[in-house]
Enzyme design. Structure first.
Site, PDB file in Angstrom:
ATOM      1  N   ASP A 158       0.775  -1.085  -0.023  1.00 50.23           N
ATOM      2  CA  ASP A 158       0.119  -0.044  -0.006  1.00 50.23           C
ATOM      3  C   ASP A 158       0.845   1.421  -0.134  1.00 50.23           C
ATOM      4  O   ASP A 158       0.632   2.401  -0.749  1.00 50.23           O
ATOM      5  CB  ASP A 158      -1.082  -0.100   1.298  1.00 50.23           C
ATOM      6  CG  ASP A 158      -1.528  -1.332   1.337  1.00 50.23           C
ATOM      7  OD1 ASP A 158      -2.476  -1.614   0.393  1.00 50.23           O
ATOM      8  OD2 ASP A 158      -1.334  -2.130   2.361  1.00 50.23           O
ATOM      9  N   HIS A 186      -4.815  -3.234   6.663  1.00 45.38           N
ATOM     10  CA  HIS A 186      -4.502  -3.563   5.138  1.00 45.38           C
ATOM     11  C   HIS A 186      -5.776  -4.110   4.447  1.00 45.38           C
ATOM     12  O   HIS A 186      -6.121  -5.214   4.462  1.00 45.38           O
ATOM     13  CB  HIS A 186      -3.252  -4.644   4.947  1.00 45.38           C
ATOM     14  CG  HIS A 186      -3.289  -5.216   3.536  1.00 45.38           C
ATOM     15  ND1 HIS A 186      -2.890  -4.433   2.395  1.00 45.38           N
ATOM     16  CD2 HIS A 186      -3.669  -6.328   2.893  1.00 45.38           C
ATOM     17  CE1 HIS A 186      -2.953  -5.089   1.398  1.00 45.38           C
ATOM     18  NE2 HIS A 186      -3.518  -6.263   1.624  1.00 45.38           N
TER      19      HIS A 186
HETATM   20  P1  NAI Z   1      -2.273 -18.348  -3.737  1.00 45.07           P
HETATM   21  O1  NAI Z   1      -3.780 -18.914  -3.456  1.00 45.07           O
HETATM   22  O2  NAI Z   1      -1.688 -18.441  -5.469  1.00 45.07           O
HETATM   23  O3  NAI Z   1      -1.241 -19.204  -2.808  1.00 45.07           O
HETATM   24  C1  NAI Z   1      -1.463 -19.318  -1.414  1.00 45.07           C
HETATM   25  C2  NAI Z   1      -0.636 -20.449  -1.195  1.00 45.07           C
HETATM   26  O4  NAI Z   1      -0.903 -20.782   0.022  1.00 45.07           O
HETATM   27  C3  NAI Z   1      -1.269 -21.957  -2.040  1.00 45.07           C
HETATM   28  O5  NAI Z   1      -0.416 -22.426  -2.572  1.00 45.07           O
HETATM   29  C4  NAI Z   1      -1.659 -22.604  -0.818  1.00 45.07           C
HETATM   30  O6  NAI Z   1      -1.767 -24.146  -1.113  1.00 45.07           O
HETATM   31  C5  NAI Z   1      -0.937 -22.091   0.553  1.00 45.07           C
HETATM   32  N1  NAI Z   1      -1.349 -22.332   1.737  1.00 45.07           N
HETATM   33  C6  NAI Z   1      -2.572 -22.605   2.302  1.00 45.07           C
HETATM   34  N2  NAI Z   1      -2.685 -22.868   3.428  1.00 45.07           N
HETATM   35  C7  NAI Z   1      -1.505 -23.153   3.928  1.00 45.07           C
HETATM   36  C8  NAI Z   1      -0.866 -23.418   5.111  1.00 45.07           C
HETATM   37  N3  NAI Z   1      -1.682 -23.838   6.151  1.00 45.07           N
HETATM   38  N4  NAI Z   1       0.526 -23.423   5.031  1.00 45.07           N
HETATM   39  C9  NAI Z   1       1.232 -23.332   4.008  1.00 45.07           C
HETATM   40  N5  NAI Z   1       0.804 -22.785   2.805  1.00 45.07           N
HETATM   41  C10 NAI Z   1      -0.609 -22.769   2.697  1.00 45.07           C
HETATM   42  O7  NAI Z   1      -2.199 -16.962  -3.152  1.00 45.07           O
HETATM   43  P2  NAI Z   1      -1.317 -15.664  -3.375  1.00 45.07           P
HETATM   44  O8  NAI Z   1      -1.806 -14.792  -4.700  1.00 45.07           O
HETATM   45  O9  NAI Z   1       0.158 -16.376  -3.365  1.00 45.07           O
HETATM   46  O10 NAI Z   1      -1.615 -14.646  -2.103  1.00 45.07           O
HETATM   47  C11 NAI Z   1      -1.168 -15.216  -0.790  1.00 45.07           C
HETATM   48  C12 NAI Z   1      -1.881 -14.339   0.044  1.00 45.07           C
HETATM   49  O11 NAI Z   1      -1.110 -13.037   0.239  1.00 45.07           O
HETATM   50  C13 NAI Z   1      -3.409 -14.167   0.098  1.00 45.07           C
HETATM   51  O12 NAI Z   1      -3.996 -14.348   1.469  1.00 45.07           O
HETATM   52  C14 NAI Z   1      -3.339 -12.764  -0.387  1.00 45.07           C
HETATM   53  O13 NAI Z   1      -4.747 -12.287  -0.176  1.00 45.07           O
HETATM   54  C15 NAI Z   1      -2.383 -12.130   0.316  1.00 45.07           C
HETATM   55  N6  NAI Z   1      -2.035 -10.903  -0.226  1.00 45.07           N
HETATM   56  C16 NAI Z   1      -1.663 -10.064   0.561  1.00 45.07           C
HETATM   57  C17 NAI Z   1      -1.127  -8.684   0.151  1.00 45.07           C
HETATM   58  C18 NAI Z   1      -0.759  -7.271   1.020  1.00 45.07           C
HETATM   59  O14 NAI Z   1      -0.484  -6.599   0.710  1.00 45.07           O
HETATM   60  N7  NAI Z   1      -0.487  -7.738   2.420  1.00 45.07           N
HETATM   61  C19 NAI Z   1      -1.134  -8.431  -1.305  1.00 45.07           C
HETATM   62  C20 NAI Z   1      -1.534  -9.345  -2.140  1.00 45.07           C
HETATM   63  C21 NAI Z   1      -1.910 -10.432  -1.664  1.00 45.07           C
END
Ligand code: NAI
Length: 327
Positions: A158, A186
């Site tokens: 952000d 966030h």
């Molecule tokens: P994604 O769905 O592509 O990947 C998430 C991964 O986490 C998946 O491979 C899944 O198998 C794994 N996962 C789920 N539960 C798990 C556990 N207990 N232990 C280990 N791995 C586990 O999602 P992406 O796009 O990589 O985003 C990840 C997170 O980051 C989401 O929650 C998203 O909302 C968040 N995010 C946060 C931002 C921020 O600025 N704070 C910005 C963009 C995304």
């Protein structure tokens, strides 16, 4: 020190992981210092993660000292100096907010406990997975032996978005923009603050001189940028989230720039009226692995209202996870 920096990444087979791991391995975090990656995934994603590790191998990164993968948090977090908690449960169709909080609560409760047990004594924990602030609060609450200031949630994306928007508006290079602050959660209630930011040393709100733009364009553009990216790209921001995750960790471990500050969501001790104990975004300076909140900024009526709206939301999230017995 030349001992490898042990960095855990959860959700390593996900979208953000696919960008983050390669940046970590190529030196964006620790420069020439060797880095060891410890990658946590859920069991069904381990095969895909093996493919990502094959690609890491194929890059022949000179400073990548080792990679370990697995689905057991206690093994993966063993001795880690930095844990980047990216993996989280996305909101599925028909899922209520309380379902989302409890699904993530289970993940961050278990990971907090595992870190408490096996992480290195100097561990720092950065939470990117959403809802990031409350997930960090849950992990922190389940790791009683780790000092609370070692937990933070990511608002650096952000922050970077706000810098980029202000640079575009004023025609200044991003390197001229300093003292940007994201306050609060966030989420769409976050407050990107131009009243303390500077453009080449001049007050940003004065340089812009347009309260209407600030309220009706700047703040919503930054706060809703995630949705705009989903709209355009068909999936959520990933490379920029990975980049911000590294910016935040690098500044935390190695220090923020002289004469500037960064935004990090950290545990409030009541600064600026933010209720104590919430993980809320503040302006912070960092040095040697420690952060401190920039104090003494004058907050006008407008900013006070915006900050309160976002921290009220954080307090509601805290009440919800308290009710669920997660903290
Ligand atoms: P994604 O769905 O592509 O990947 C998430 C991964 O986490 C998946 O491979 C899944 O198998 C794994 N996962 C789920 N539960 C798990 C556990 N207990 N232990 C280990 N791995 C586990 O999602 P992406 O796009 O990589 O985003 C990840 C997170 O980051 C989401 O929650 C998203 O909302 C968040 N995010 C946060 C931002 C921020 O600025 N704070 C910005 C963009 C995304």
């Amino acid at each position: 020190s030349t001992a490898p920096l042990k960095v855990a990444v959860t959700g390593a087979a996900g979208q953000i992981g696919y960008s983050l791991l390669f940046r970590l391995a190529s030196g964006a975090l620790a420069g020439d210092r060797p880095i060891e990656l410890r990658l946590l995934e859920i069991t069904p994603a381990l095969k895909a993660l093996e493919g990502v590790v094959m690609e890491l191998d194929d890059c022949a990164f000179p400073n990548l000292a080792g990679v370990e993968i697995g689905d057991d948090a206690e093994k993966i977090f063993d001795g880690v100096n930095l844990a980047l908690l990216v993996g989280a449960r996305p909101r599925g169709p028909g899922m209520e907010r309380s379902d989302l909080l409890s699904a993530n609560g289970a993940i961050f409760t278990a990971q907090g406990k595992a870190l408490n047990k096996v992480a290195a004594s100097d561990v720092r924990i950065g939470v990117t997975g959403n809802p990031a602030n409350t997930n960090a609060l849950i992990a922190m609450s389940n790791a009683p032996d780790i000092p609370q200031e070692r937990f933070s949630a990511l608002t650096r994306l952000d922050h970077n978005r706000a810098i980029s928007q202000l640079a575009a508006k004023t025609g200044a290079p991003v390197t001229d923009i300093t003292k940007m602050t994201i306050w609060g959660n966030h989420s769409a209630t976050q407050y990107p603050d131009l009243f303390h930011a500077e453009v080449a040393g001049r007050n940003a709100a004065e340089v812009v001189g347009d309260q209407e733009w600030l309220e009706s364009t700047f703040i919503p553009t930054v706060a809703k940028r995630g949705a705009a990216i989903i709209d355009a790209r068909g999936s959520s921001s990933a490379a920029s989230a990975a980049s911000a995750t590294i910016d935040a960790a690098r500044d935390w471990l190695f220090g923020s720039a002289e004469g500037d500050w960064v935004s990090m969501a950290v545990r409030s001790q009541g600064e600026y009226g933010v209720p104590e104990g919430l993980i809320s975004s503040f302006p912070v300076t960092t040095s040697g692995g420690d952060w401190s909140i920039v104090e003494g900024l004058e907050i006008d009526e407008f900013s006070r209202g915006r900050i309160a709206a976002s921290t009220d939301e954080l307090a509601e999230e805290r009440a919800a996870v308290t009710e669920l017995g997660l903290i």
